[in-house]
Design a protein around this motif. Structure first.
Motif, PDB file in Angstrom:
ATOM      1  N   ILE A 161       0.857  -1.450   0.063  1.00 24.11           N
ATOM      2  CA  ILE A 161       0.138   0.058  -0.102  1.00 24.11           C
ATOM      3  C   ILE A 161       0.837   1.114   0.040  1.00 24.11           C
ATOM      4  O   ILE A 161       0.624   2.107  -0.724  1.00 24.11           O
ATOM      5  CB  ILE A 161      -0.720   0.067   1.355  1.00 24.11           C
ATOM      6  N   ASP A 162       1.919   1.279   0.928  1.00 25.95           N
ATOM      7  CA  ASP A 162       2.683   2.577   1.002  1.00 25.95           C
ATOM      8  C   ASP A 162       3.391   2.610  -0.370  1.00 25.95           C
ATOM      9  O   ASP A 162       3.629   3.748  -0.903  1.00 25.95           O
ATOM     10  CB  ASP A 162       3.720   2.209   2.063  1.00 25.95           C
ATOM     11  N   ARG A 163       3.842   1.745  -0.971  1.00 23.29           N
ATOM     12  CA  ARG A 163       4.602   1.897  -2.210  1.00 23.29           C
ATOM     13  C   ARG A 163       3.846   2.373  -3.358  1.00 23.29           C
ATOM     14  O   ARG A 163       4.234   3.189  -4.173  1.00 23.29           O
ATOM     15  CB  ARG A 163       5.311   0.491  -2.836  1.00 23.29           C
ATOM     16  N   VAL A 164       2.616   1.894  -3.771  1.00 26.47           N
ATOM     17  CA  VAL A 164       1.384   2.222  -4.541  1.00 26.47           C
ATOM     18  C   VAL A 164       1.210   3.583  -4.211  1.00 26.47           C
ATOM     19  O   VAL A 164       1.203   4.460  -5.105  1.00 26.47           O
ATOM     20  CB  VAL A 164       0.501   1.340  -4.876  1.00 26.47           C
ATOM     21  N   LEU A 165       0.941   4.036  -3.083  1.00 26.52           N
ATOM     22  CA  LEU A 165       0.482   5.241  -2.660  1.00 26.52           C
ATOM     23  C   LEU A 165       1.583   6.445  -2.966  1.00 26.52           C
ATOM     24  O   LEU A 165       1.366   7.492  -3.279  1.00 26.52           O
ATOM     25  CB  LEU A 165       0.049   5.483  -1.244  1.00 26.52           C
ATOM     26  N   ALA A 166       2.898   5.917  -2.769  1.00 27.46           N
ATOM     27  CA  ALA A 166       4.215   6.913  -3.145  1.00 27.46           C
ATOM     28  C   ALA A 166       4.046   7.192  -4.694  1.00 27.46           C
ATOM     29  O   ALA A 166       4.718   8.197  -4.833  1.00 27.46           O
ATOM     30  CB  ALA A 166       5.186   6.080  -2.697  1.00 27.46           C
ATOM     31  N   THR A 167       3.415   6.468  -5.666  1.00 28.86           N
ATOM     32  CA  THR A 167       3.533   6.753  -6.991  1.00 28.86           C
ATOM     33  C   THR A 167       2.382   7.895  -7.134  1.00 28.86           C
ATOM     34  O   THR A 167       2.281   8.445  -8.428  1.00 28.86           O
ATOM     35  CB  THR A 167       3.288   5.685  -7.602  1.00 28.86           C
ATOM     36  N   LEU A 168       1.471   8.215  -6.411  1.00 30.80           N
ATOM     37  CA  LEU A 168       0.411   9.101  -6.484  1.00 30.80           C
ATOM     38  C   LEU A 168       0.919  10.509  -6.207  1.00 30.80           C
ATOM     39  O   LEU A 168       1.604  10.944  -5.256  1.00 30.80           O
ATOM     40  CB  LEU A 168      -0.858   8.680  -5.972  1.00 30.80           C
ATOM     41  N   ASN A 169       0.327  11.455  -6.748  1.00 33.06           N
ATOM     42  CA  ASN A 169       0.654  12.894  -6.510  1.00 33.06           C
ATOM     43  C   ASN A 169      -0.364  13.502  -5.464  1.00 33.06           C
ATOM     44  O   ASN A 169      -1.473  14.015  -5.891  1.00 33.06           O
ATOM     45  CB  ASN A 169       0.542  13.893  -7.793  1.00 33.06           C
ATOM     46  N   ALA A 173      -1.191  14.022   4.188  1.00 34.23           N
ATOM     47  CA  ALA A 173      -2.525  13.709   5.012  1.00 34.23           C
ATOM     48  C   ALA A 173      -3.584  12.847   4.046  1.00 34.23           C
ATOM     49  O   ALA A 173      -4.335  12.008   4.610  1.00 34.23           O
ATOM     50  CB  ALA A 173      -3.284  15.172   5.204  1.00 34.23           C
ATOM     51  N   GLN A 174      -3.684  12.965   2.813  1.00 37.12           N
ATOM     52  CA  GLN A 174      -4.295  12.184   1.881  1.00 37.12           C
ATOM     53  C   GLN A 174      -3.722  10.864   1.837  1.00 37.12           C
ATOM     54  O   GLN A 174      -4.564  10.112   1.879  1.00 37.12           O
ATOM     55  CB  GLN A 174      -4.254  12.714   0.476  1.00 37.12           C
ATOM     56  N   GLN A 175      -2.485  10.642   1.747  1.00 38.34           N
ATOM     57  CA  GLN A 175      -1.864   9.393   2.168  1.00 38.34           C
ATOM     58  C   GLN A 175      -2.203   8.603   3.227  1.00 38.34           C
ATOM     59  O   GLN A 175      -2.621   7.281   3.092  1.00 38.34           O
ATOM     60  CB  GLN A 175      -0.292   9.625   1.837  1.00 38.34           C
ATOM     61  N   ASP A 176      -2.237   9.198   4.281  1.00 36.71           N
ATOM     62  CA  ASP A 176      -2.379   8.546   5.643  1.00 36.71           C
ATOM     63  C   ASP A 176      -3.992   8.153   5.754  1.00 36.71           C
ATOM     64  O   ASP A 176      -4.308   6.887   6.085  1.00 36.71           O
ATOM     65  CB  ASP A 176      -2.347   9.543   6.664  1.00 36.71           C
ATOM     66  N   ALA A 177      -4.991   9.043   4.982  1.00 40.71           N
ATOM     67  CA  ALA A 177      -6.282   8.931   5.286  1.00 40.71           C
ATOM     68  C   ALA A 177      -6.778   7.710   4.240  1.00 40.71           C
ATOM     69  O   ALA A 177      -7.567   6.963   4.527  1.00 40.71           O
ATOM     70  CB  ALA A 177      -7.060  10.023   4.545  1.00 40.71           C
ATOM     71  N   LEU A 178      -5.954   7.672   2.943  1.00 39.50           N
ATOM     72  CA  LEU A 178      -6.268   6.576   1.962  1.00 39.50           C
ATOM     73  C   LEU A 178      -5.611   5.242   2.601  1.00 39.50           C
ATOM     74  O   LEU A 178      -6.559   4.348   2.542  1.00 39.50           O
ATOM     75  CB  LEU A 178      -5.541   6.754   0.881  1.00 39.50           C
ATOM     76  N   LYS A 179      -4.583   5.283   3.182  1.00 33.55           N
ATOM     77  CA  LYS A 179      -4.151   3.982   3.679  1.00 33.55           C
ATOM     78  C   LYS A 179      -5.067   3.338   4.959  1.00 33.55           C
ATOM     79  O   LYS A 179      -5.461   2.274   4.932  1.00 33.55           O
ATOM     80  CB  LYS A 179      -2.635   4.228   4.502  1.00 33.55           C
ATOM     81  N   GLN A 180      -5.507   4.381   5.631  1.00 32.16           N
ATOM     82  CA  GLN A 180      -6.397   3.724   6.904  1.00 32.16           C
ATOM     83  C   GLN A 180      -7.506   3.271   6.182  1.00 32.16           C
ATOM     84  O   GLN A 180      -8.168   2.274   6.762  1.00 32.16           O
ATOM     85  CB  GLN A 180      -6.593   5.024   7.631  1.00 32.16           C
ATOM     86  N   ALA A 181      -8.055   4.006   5.171  1.00 29.65           N
ATOM     87  CA  ALA A 181      -9.482   3.529   4.663  1.00 29.65           C
ATOM     88  C   ALA A 181      -9.482   2.243   3.701  1.00 29.65           C
ATOM     89  O   ALA A 181     -10.189   1.200   3.975  1.00 29.65           O
ATOM     90  CB  ALA A 181      -9.931   4.540   3.723  1.00 29.65           C
ATOM     91  N   ILE A 182      -8.192   2.074   3.190  1.00 29.09           N
ATOM     92  CA  ILE A 182      -7.884   0.755   2.375  1.00 29.09           C
ATOM     93  C   ILE A 182      -7.712  -0.118   3.389  1.00 29.09           C
ATOM     94  O   ILE A 182      -8.408  -1.360   3.202  1.00 29.09           O
ATOM     95  CB  ILE A 182      -6.545   0.979   1.562  1.00 29.09           C
ATOM     96  N   GLU A 183      -6.829  -0.224   4.391  1.00 34.00           N
ATOM     97  CA  GLU A 183      -6.627  -1.375   5.450  1.00 34.00           C
ATOM     98  C   GLU A 183      -8.044  -1.525   6.030  1.00 34.00           C
ATOM     99  O   GLU A 183      -8.052  -2.847   6.567  1.00 34.00           O
ATOM    100  CB  GLU A 183      -5.578  -0.838   6.450  1.00 34.00           C
ATOM    101  N   ALA A 189     -15.072   6.166   3.570  1.00 38.76           N
ATOM    102  CA  ALA A 189     -13.828   7.049   3.673  1.00 38.76           C
ATOM    103  C   ALA A 189     -13.001   7.084   2.615  1.00 38.76           C
ATOM    104  O   ALA A 189     -12.385   8.096   2.436  1.00 38.76           O
ATOM    105  CB  ALA A 189     -13.040   6.437   4.941  1.00 38.76           C
ATOM    106  N   PHE A 190     -12.637   5.915   1.799  1.00 42.69           N
ATOM    107  CA  PHE A 190     -11.900   5.952   0.728  1.00 42.69           C
ATOM    108  C   PHE A 190     -12.484   6.782  -0.505  1.00 42.69           C
ATOM    109  O   PHE A 190     -11.555   7.489  -1.032  1.00 42.69           O
ATOM    110  CB  PHE A 190     -11.782   4.612   0.444  1.00 42.69           C
ATOM    111  N   GLU A 191     -13.769   6.872  -0.554  1.00 38.57           N
ATOM    112  CA  GLU A 191     -14.130   7.563  -1.681  1.00 38.57           C
ATOM    113  C   GLU A 191     -14.217   8.972  -1.241  1.00 38.57           C
ATOM    114  O   GLU A 191     -13.921   9.885  -2.354  1.00 38.57           O
ATOM    115  CB  GLU A 191     -15.751   7.176  -1.914  1.00 38.57           C
ATOM    116  N   TRP A 207     -10.098   0.301  -4.308  1.00 42.60           N
ATOM    117  CA  TRP A 207      -9.101  -0.404  -3.802  1.00 42.60           C
ATOM    118  C   TRP A 207      -9.348  -1.299  -2.544  1.00 42.60           C
ATOM    119  O   TRP A 207      -8.734  -2.223  -2.405  1.00 42.60           O
ATOM    120  CB  TRP A 207      -8.011   0.551  -3.457  1.00 42.60           C
ATOM    121  N   PRO A 208      -9.952  -0.772  -1.541  1.00 51.23           N
ATOM    122  CA  PRO A 208     -10.411  -1.350  -0.394  1.00 51.23           C
ATOM    123  C   PRO A 208     -10.936  -2.973  -0.762  1.00 51.23           C
ATOM    124  O   PRO A 208     -11.030  -3.909   0.333  1.00 51.23           O
ATOM    125  CB  PRO A 208     -11.346  -0.721   0.407  1.00 51.23           C
ATOM    126  N   LEU A 209     -11.651  -2.956  -1.826  1.00 49.33           N
ATOM    127  CA  LEU A 209     -12.178  -4.340  -2.167  1.00 49.33           C
ATOM    128  C   LEU A 209     -11.453  -5.191  -3.140  1.00 49.33           C
ATOM    129  O   LEU A 209     -11.810  -6.145  -3.605  1.00 49.33           O
ATOM    130  CB  LEU A 209     -13.606  -4.228  -2.813  1.00 49.33           C
TER     131      LEU A 209
END
Length: 534
Positions: A161-169, A173-183, A189-191, A207-209
């Motif tokens: 998850i961290d690796r793929v999120l690192a490829t996004l612009n 704060a967005q990265q932390d929120a996305l990771k929490q929602a995905i996991e 929350a993800f949407e 992604w969460p699914l």
């Protein structure tokens, strides 16, 4: 005699079930002794510092005779790390196995046991991927020895998850929120975050699914990313091994898996039993195993085997191994159920039996796919946590006051209201004096004032909370309101909005894999309906 009964969450073991557990433990020991693993038994009581990574609320705390902080062990891997750190001379590769009990705090009077028997292996000092293969081989061999044919290997990686999120612009704060929602598999929350990001990858829209067949599809789409291809290569190596050595065992992936513990560093492997909706084994690589105990880290792979799952499978077989169970939906009675039924029907669920419930509490859909249970709101989560329910539908006000052992997947946008702070007109929200707050929701109130940096006195009420300020019992209240009319009629003023309230769809973690096709379809259909309302 009342002081002679068992503590909540504990149980005696005797008779046939204890004999079965002893037989299981004997076979595990015999097998691993033959494979030259070293048996290890660590104390039930450890220093608190050994488990400093655990949330304090999850463990039992004790004091020794000199006032030192101790805990009942909630984990069997970290004590082995503590043991290894105390040894000056270590071989390059060591192989240990353990069989023992762990203790984790559960919700009081939930019906859950605090104590669980685990067996496991630790391959210490082996940095090669052969260690993962060897550990998985041993677990699948045990599945065969115990007659558990219905097992599915689920592979993930704590780095993914961290690796793929690192490829996004995106910002931190967005990265932390996305990771929490995905996991947490929280699609709402993800949407909420995803729609704020330009050029979000099409193949990660859900992604969460992204597990099971959907996860495999996304995996092939992402495999050429430099940040991802080494992980996929390892997964394919594992899958190839399983297909060759255990052709009847299915292998799948989970691109939304959370790390089981903070010390995991790579591949995560779990053995899921679909007929039970629970895991037989789990583990993976944790090359930071000794970080908290010594300067030098040490590569390691470990796998834990759940003895209680083996016994549950034997009981399940004795009943009917071929039985096809429906998806059990636990609905909060009253307004929640009434508001939710049209949404479920529009999402393709046959709710015909719920249209005229009369005095019944359990209903099967005519197509046999769903079973509905109507319970009081406070009981919904308990049915999920005990494995009786697969899906729960209840207000977020109820969820907020209970321990979360499930996925909060969707905000259904029904039953909308707000938690508010209300009081008489002469109340000063910024007064430095310690406030007395009346509420039915002490956890919500405590979190709210904690964020404000205030220490308040909470008064738990079950009836009309509005009476608190009117009678002098409290300075203010935290309660739910939809229109504010009741507050106004009692001369109470809203001083702040604490949180939104709505009906949520919860899913038991094992159910998402057990019924992944049907539940993903249901979630997708509901999301489509909700988006059309916006």
């Amino acid at each position: 005699m009342s002081d002679k009964i068992l503590a909540a969450g504990s149980h005696d073991e005797f008779g046939e079930s204890l004999v079965q557990k002893q037989q299981i433990s004997h076979l595990i020991s015999k097998t691993l002794n033959t494979k030259k693993f070293i048996a290890i038994n660590t104390p039930l009581i450890e220093r608190e510092s050994v488990f400093e990574q655990y949330q304090p609320d999850n463990v039992f705390h004790l004091r020794d005779q000199i006032g030192g902080n101790l805990v009942l062990r909630p984990d069997l891997t970290l004590p082995i790390a503590r043991f290894l750190a105390s040894k000056a001379h270590q071989k390059d590769v060591q192989k240990f196995y353990y069989i023992g009990d762990v203790f984790r705090r559960t919700d009081y009077l939930s019906g859950e046991y605090n104590q669980e028997t685990q067996a496991g292996i630790e391959l210490i000092g082996d940095a090669s991927f052969d260690a993962e293969i060897q550990a998985l081989d041993i677990m699948l061999d045990f599945a065969q020895q115990f007659g558990i044919a219905d097992v599915q290997v689920v592979i993930s990686d704590t780095r993914l998850i961290d690796r793929v999120l690192a490829t996004l612009n995106i910002n931190n704060a967005q990265q932390d929120a996305l990771k929490q929602a995905i996991e947490s598999k929280n699609m709402t929350a993800f949407e909420k975050v995803r729609v704020t990001i330009e050029d979000f990858p099409e193949n990660l829209q859900r992604w969460p699914l992204a597990f099971g067949e959907d996860g495999e599809t996304v995996m092939w789409q992402l495999q050429d990313l430099p940040e991802f291809n080494d992980i996929v290569a390892r997964w394919l190596k594992l899958a190839d091994f399983v297909h060759k050595q255990y052709p009847d065992v299915a292998v799948t992936v989970d691109l939304a898996a959370a790390s089981p513990q903070p010390y995991y560093t790579g591949t995560i492997i779990r053995g899921f039993v679909p007929s039970l909706g629970r895991y037989l084994f789990s583990g993976g690589r944790y090359d930071r195993l000794l970080e908290n105990f010594q300067k030098n880290s040490l590569p390691a792979v470990g796998m834990g085997l759940n003895i209680d799952t083996i016994m549950a499978e034997w009981r399940h077989e004795a009943i009917d191994h071929q039985r096809i169970d429906p998806i059990v939906v636990v609905l909060a009675k009253g307004r929640v159920a009434e508001d939710t039924k049209p949404l479920l029907k529009a999402a393709g669920v046959d709710i015909t039996p719920l249209e005229h419930p009369e005095r019944k509490l359990i209903f099967d859909s005519p197509d046999g796919i769903y079973r509905f249970i109507l319970v009081k709101p406070d009981d919904v989560v308990k049915y999920l946590d005990r494995g009786i329910g697969d899906v729960g539908i209840v207000g977020s006000d109820t969820i907020a006051e209970q321990i979360q052992n499930h996925y909060d997947v969707l905000n259904l946008q029904t039953g909308q209201a707000k938690f508010v702070l209300a009081a008489l007109s002469d109340f000063n929200i910024n007064d430095i004096e310690r406030k007395r707050i009346a509420t039915k929701y002490p956890k919500v109130a405590s979190q709210y004032f904690s964020k404000r940096g205030e220490d308040v006195e909470l008064v738990k009420l079950s009836g009309s909370v509005e009476l608190g300020p009117l009678t002098g019992l409290s300075d203010a209240i935290i309660d739910i309101t939809q229109t504010g009319h009741t507050l106004h009629e009692n001369n109470l003023v809203i001083y702040d909005t604490v949180a939104d309230v709505a009906t949520h769809l919860l899913v038991r973690p094992g159910a998402l894999l057990q019924f992944q096709t049907e539940l993903k379809r249901l979630i997708e259909n509901i999301m489509t309906l909700l988006s059309e309302k916006v």
